[in-house]
Design an enzyme around this catalytic site. Structure first.
Site, PDB file in Angstrom:
ATOM      1  N   ARG A 174       0.806  -1.233   0.000  1.00  0.00           N
ATOM      2  CA  ARG A 174       0.000   0.000   0.000  1.00  0.00           C
ATOM      3  C   ARG A 174       0.835   1.279   0.000  1.00  0.00           C
ATOM      4  O   ARG A 174       0.389   2.331   0.470  1.00  0.00           O
ATOM      5  CB  ARG A 174      -0.973   0.022   1.195  1.00  0.00           C
ATOM      6  CG  ARG A 174      -1.942  -1.153   1.230  1.00  0.00           C
ATOM      7  CD  ARG A 174      -2.875  -1.168   0.039  1.00  0.00           C
ATOM      8  NE  ARG A 174      -3.743  -2.342   0.056  1.00  0.00           N
ATOM      9  CZ  ARG A 174      -3.511  -3.489  -0.592  1.00  0.00           C
ATOM     10  NH1 ARG A 174      -2.413  -3.599  -1.344  1.00  0.00           N
ATOM     11  NH2 ARG A 174      -4.345  -4.497  -0.510  1.00  0.00           N
ATOM     12  N   SER A 225     -10.782   0.500   3.260  1.00  0.00           N
ATOM     13  CA  SER A 225     -10.090  -0.001   4.456  1.00  0.00           C
ATOM     14  C   SER A 225      -9.455   1.156   5.227  1.00  0.00           C
ATOM     15  O   SER A 225      -8.761   1.985   4.646  1.00  0.00           O
ATOM     16  CB  SER A 225      -9.009  -1.008   4.053  1.00  0.00           C
ATOM     17  OG  SER A 225      -9.584  -2.136   3.448  1.00  0.00           O
ATOM     18  N   GLU A 295      -4.464   3.153   6.785  1.00  0.00           N
ATOM     19  CA  GLU A 295      -4.285   3.033   5.338  1.00  0.00           C
ATOM     20  C   GLU A 295      -4.947   4.223   4.656  1.00  0.00           C
ATOM     21  O   GLU A 295      -4.444   4.744   3.664  1.00  0.00           O
ATOM     22  CB  GLU A 295      -4.912   1.739   4.823  1.00  0.00           C
ATOM     23  CG  GLU A 295      -4.797   1.558   3.318  1.00  0.00           C
ATOM     24  CD  GLU A 295      -5.278   0.184   2.863  1.00  0.00           C
ATOM     25  OE1 GLU A 295      -5.995   0.140   1.839  1.00  0.00           O
ATOM     26  OE2 GLU A 295      -4.952  -0.811   3.514  1.00  0.00           O
TER      27      GLU A 295
END
Length: 302
Positions: A174, A225, A295
């Site tokens: 990520r 998320s 995130e």
């Protein structure tokens, strides 16, 4: 700021608005106003807009479709550049796909699957843009954009245009080099796909979509998320094990369907979400000794 506004309008680069509420442009439907909001009509217009903004010495940042983003209730200082229509074209040459940073990754994955090309199945339910996917190395179902990206054209803060290879982008879970080390805007990406059986590819796409429908709360405004998975553990499982599903602060609520999603249950503020994030972090650290990292990207005035 009024001089900059007038200069941007005069440049005929696309839509230019003052004090645009960013809740209109984020998937969680939260966010105060941007001082100036620009939707460039092309990559050339985007480069021109950035040149004007830099001339005035004003802060700026780019957004795509507004997923994975939490904007402060106080909004964003300076200029927000939104990549969308005009930066969403794509061209296919055999198994190489060149696509604009403003293109919806879900739309692209659907179109490509029907052409019998494999590689984007993982993206069938990701509600973002290609530019955002490159920026954060978006992924799901065991794959991510780094697995198929050949190179990306980046517009840097100083106006330079440069193609960065997959290796140059320093992808990891990520993250990419664009987040901190080399801040820039992904204007175009070249993806390497593989020929496959159309029916099989479409079936995998549908399976992924169906899975997301029954496990994730896309019927509520959300940002995707909230936490990175503290591998080998999973954020959603930790939140569920801690008994936090359904916990609510103000209008922000941890989804009953998935512990790693915070939904806007009605008139939620960014502060509600931040307070809920802080509560989850504190609880998980206390119960399991695990430090949770976000995130979702948190931006704007404090």
């Amino acid at each position: 700021m009024s001089r900059l506004y007038n200069d941007l309008l005069s440049a005929n680069i696309g839509k230019v608005r003052e004090n645009e509420p960013l809740l209109k442009h984020t998937t969680i439907k939260i966010g105060g106003p941007a001082d100036l909001f620009v939707e460039p009509s092309s990559s050339e217009s985007l480069a021109k807009a950035l040149q004007i903004i830099k001339k005035h010495g004003v802060k700026w940042r780019a957004i795509g479709r507004g997923s994975n983003l939490l904007v402060s209730d106080k909004g964003i200082e300076g200029v927000v550049l939104k990549l969308g229509i005009g930066l969403d074209d794509f061209e296919l040459h055999e198994d190489l796909l060149t696509v604009g940073g403003g293109c919806s990754i879900v739309r692209l994955a659907t179109i490509i699957s029907k052409k019998g090309l494999s590689g984007l199945e993982f993206a069938s339910g990701i509600p973002g843009s290609i530019g955002g996917a490159v920026y954060m190395n978006a992924g799901a179902h065991g794959s991510d954009i780094s697995k198929i990206l050949v190179k990306a054209q980046i517009l840097f803060d100083d106006g330079r245009l440069e193609w960065l290879s997959n290796e140059d982008l320093e992808f990891s879970y990520r993250t990419s080099v664009l987040q901190e080390k080399k801040p820039g805007i992904c204007l175009n990406a070249v993806l390497k796909l593989e020929k496959g059986v159309k029916e099989d590819i479409v079936a995998v796409m549908q399976k992924n979509k169906d899975y997301r429908k029954v496990t994730q709360p896309w019927n509520f405004p959300c940002a995707g998320s909230i936490f990175r998975n503290p591998l080998p553990k999973y954020a959603g499982q930790l939140v569920e094990d801690a008994g936090l599903k359904g916990y609510q602060i103000g209008g922000a609520k941890i989804s009953e369907m998935h512990g790693n999603f915070i939904v806007n249950a009605g008139d939620a503020t960014a502060q509600d979400v931040l307070d809920l994030i802080a509560f989850v972090k504190e609880t998980i650290l206390e119960k399991y000794g695990v430090t949770m990292e976000t995130e979702v990207e948190i931006i704007g005035r404090k």
